[in-house]
Write a protein that holds these residues in place. Sequence first.
Motif, mmCIF file in Angstrom:
data_model
loop_
_atom_site.group_PDB
_atom_site.id
_atom_site.type_symbol
_atom_site.label_atom_id
_atom_site.label_comp_id
_atom_site.label_asym_id
_atom_site.label_seq_id
_atom_site.Cartn_x
_atom_site.Cartn_y
_atom_site.Cartn_z
ATOM 1 N N ILE A 164 5.721 -9.195 -14.638
ATOM 2 C CA ILE A 164 4.358 -9.123 -14.217
ATOM 3 C C ILE A 164 4.945 -7.206 -14.134
ATOM 4 N N LEU A 165 5.951 -7.318 -13.790
ATOM 5 C CA LEU A 165 6.062 -5.731 -13.358
ATOM 6 C C LEU A 165 6.862 -4.509 -14.833
ATOM 7 N N TYR A 166 7.749 -5.828 -14.870
ATOM 8 C CA TYR A 166 8.372 -5.313 -15.816
ATOM 9 C C TYR A 166 7.959 -5.154 -17.346
ATOM 10 N N ASP A 167 7.869 -6.678 -18.152
ATOM 11 C CA ASP A 167 7.929 -6.541 -19.129
ATOM 12 C C ASP A 167 6.487 -6.949 -20.071
ATOM 13 N N LYS A 186 6.275 -18.082 2.379
ATOM 14 C CA LYS A 186 6.813 -18.077 0.949
ATOM 15 C C LYS A 186 6.809 -17.076 0.030
ATOM 16 N N LYS A 187 5.465 -16.847 -0.122
ATOM 17 C CA LYS A 187 4.823 -16.009 -0.834
ATOM 18 C C LYS A 187 5.559 -15.134 -0.272
ATOM 19 N N SER A 188 4.607 -14.399 0.264
ATOM 20 C CA SER A 188 5.578 -13.089 1.600
ATOM 21 C C SER A 188 6.845 -12.681 0.826
ATOM 22 N N ALA A 189 7.673 -13.507 1.083
ATOM 23 C CA ALA A 189 9.112 -12.879 0.724
ATOM 24 C C ALA A 189 9.513 -13.023 -0.136
ATOM 25 N N VAL A 190 8.924 -13.685 -1.583
ATOM 26 C CA VAL A 190 8.722 -13.361 -2.991
ATOM 27 C C VAL A 190 8.229 -11.817 -3.045
ATOM 28 N N LEU A 191 7.018 -11.599 -2.812
ATOM 29 C CA LEU A 191 5.961 -9.929 -2.791
ATOM 30 C C LEU A 191 7.199 -9.266 -2.076
ATOM 31 N N ASP A 197 0.547 -1.665 -0.545
ATOM 32 C CA ASP A 197 0.300 -0.222 0.420
ATOM 33 C C ASP A 197 0.849 1.277 -0.258
ATOM 34 N N SER A 198 1.803 1.081 0.281
ATOM 35 C CA SER A 198 3.011 2.039 0.684
ATOM 36 C C SER A 198 3.779 2.744 -0.670
ATOM 37 N N LEU A 199 3.982 1.544 -1.389
ATOM 38 C CA LEU A 199 4.370 1.652 -2.640
ATOM 39 C C LEU A 199 3.273 2.084 -3.477
ATOM 40 N N SER A 217 2.506 9.091 -17.058
ATOM 41 C CA SER A 217 1.677 8.167 -17.072
ATOM 42 C C SER A 217 2.872 5.747 -17.460
ATOM 43 N N TYR A 218 3.619 6.804 -17.622
ATOM 44 C CA TYR A 218 4.251 4.822 -17.551
ATOM 45 C C TYR A 218 3.977 4.717 -15.601
ATOM 46 N N TRP A 219 4.621 5.554 -14.773
ATOM 47 C CA TRP A 219 4.377 5.424 -13.381
ATOM 48 C C TRP A 219 2.983 4.765 -12.886
ATOM 49 N N LYS A 220 2.443 5.707 -13.867
ATOM 50 C CA LYS A 220 0.705 5.237 -13.515
ATOM 51 C C LYS A 220 0.211 3.778 -13.668
ATOM 52 N N ASP A 221 0.860 4.051 -14.761
ATOM 53 C CA ASP A 221 0.167 1.917 -15.445
ATOM 54 C C ASP A 221 1.620 1.364 -13.986
ATOM 55 N N ARG A 222 2.562 1.186 -13.502
ATOM 56 C CA ARG A 222 3.039 0.671 -12.245
ATOM 57 C C ARG A 222 2.596 0.777 -11.571
ATOM 58 N N LYS A 223 1.470 1.642 -11.244
ATOM 59 C CA LYS A 223 0.897 1.332 -9.691
ATOM 60 C C LYS A 223 -0.318 0.762 -9.504
ATOM 61 N N ASN A 224 -0.812 0.506 -11.148
ATOM 62 C CA ASN A 224 -2.485 -0.963 -11.043
ATOM 63 C C ASN A 224 -1.352 -2.001 -11.445
ATOM 64 N N LYS A 225 0.370 -1.953 -11.187
ATOM 65 C CA LYS A 225 1.184 -3.620 -11.275
ATOM 66 C C LYS A 225 0.687 -3.994 -10.355
ATOM 67 N N ILE A 226 1.636 -3.095 -9.609
ATOM 68 C CA ILE A 226 2.080 -3.662 -7.728
ATOM 69 C C ILE A 226 1.264 -3.342 -7.560
ATOM 70 N N SER A 227 -0.205 -2.804 -7.454
ATOM 71 C CA SER A 227 -1.029 -3.192 -6.590
ATOM 72 C C SER A 227 -2.366 -4.368 -6.551
ATOM 73 N N ASN A 228 -1.835 -5.015 -8.053
ATOM 74 C CA ASN A 228 -2.782 -5.679 -8.727
ATOM 75 C C ASN A 228 -1.413 -7.488 -8.962
ATOM 76 N N LEU A 229 -0.184 -7.028 -8.083
ATOM 77 C CA LEU A 229 0.589 -7.875 -8.418
ATOM 78 C C LEU A 229 0.109 -9.640 -7.599
ATOM 79 N N GLU A 230 -0.185 -9.194 -6.770
ATOM 80 C CA GLU A 230 -0.468 -10.332 -5.726
ATOM 81 C C GLU A 230 -1.209 -11.274 -6.256
#
Length: 350
Positions: free
Chosen positions: A312-315, A229-234, A165-167, A285-298
């Motif tokens: 998911i974040l960069y490719d 395990k999953k939290s460590a990857v995240l 949430d902070s990110l 716009s790039y960072w706005k798109d990253r915002k959606n990706k990081i919030s939905n990564l899990e």
Amino acid sequence: MNETKQKRKLYVMNTGILILKMAAVSGLSWELAELAGSKHPYLAPLTVILCLQTTVQQSIQFSYQRTIGTIIGVVIAAMLASILPINGWALAFLFLIGTCIPALFKMSEVIIHQVALSLLLVFALEQQSGHYPIDRIRDTVIGAALAVLVHIFIFPPDFTKEARDSLVQLTDNLSQKFSKAADWIKSGCELGEGRKLIHGVHTLQEELFQSGKDMEKGFKSIKFNPYSKKSAVLLTAYRDYLHHLKHASAYIEKAIKMIEIWSRTGNMSAEDQAMWASQLQSISSYWKDRKNKISNLEKKVKELTDGTARSILYDDPVLLQPSLPAGMEAHQYAVSLYTDTEELLKELHH
């Protein structure tokens, strides 16, 4: 507003779990202490309350320190209390002798404090109850062990969601900084507005620094967590992402300063303004798109790994390219080398 509500919700949830643990384990430790023959069963829940720290790692560390300090303090007090009168000067002498022992072995201040606490209570209560010294050691062990075991295996603390949430908030903030810088360039690069933008970037950088500390808290929260395990990857993906945010914030600060200087020379054309405004807006716009990706990564993958998180974040097909004025292609490497050399020489003169 939604972010504030989410923070409040997570706080209420984490606090509620801690309170439930404290209540349940305190009651259980009291009953176990009585079954073990304690005449002072309240000592077990007292230890539970003290040992239930924010993270499992902190709980283990404090439990160890309290147990060691209690044993040292009880042993010393049991040896000396019976031959000392019950008064303040005798207590001071007992403290001086007892706390010097852990200090000589360079033990932590927490252990020294626990030694002093045990010295005081055994000194004051042993004559009223001969059971107190052994009860204190046994009940401390019971309370510490229960606190740690429950903290590890029943809803162990995990601050991964808080880190995410902070990110999300910081990414949105960064995107706005690029967008505002683009608008500033379009409007003519007014000096006062440029200073406000720089101040805003500095505030963002302070928040990014704090987020880094919170990220480390997140890693500590999942240490000794058997379900992490999953939290460590995240968290690994989040830490890498935070590194990109810091680089981007450093870039926008330098870009605003450079464009401000360029504008004051009078050599910045309308075409230059339009080009750089467009460049910064595209990064926004790039960072706005990253915002959606990081919030939905899990939510994106069921079996999350370092590789899938990064993909998911960069490719993606959106690749930013730096804008160059017409005719500058042949000079871009010389200009880049000049800029790097200038930064080096400035650094050497500081």
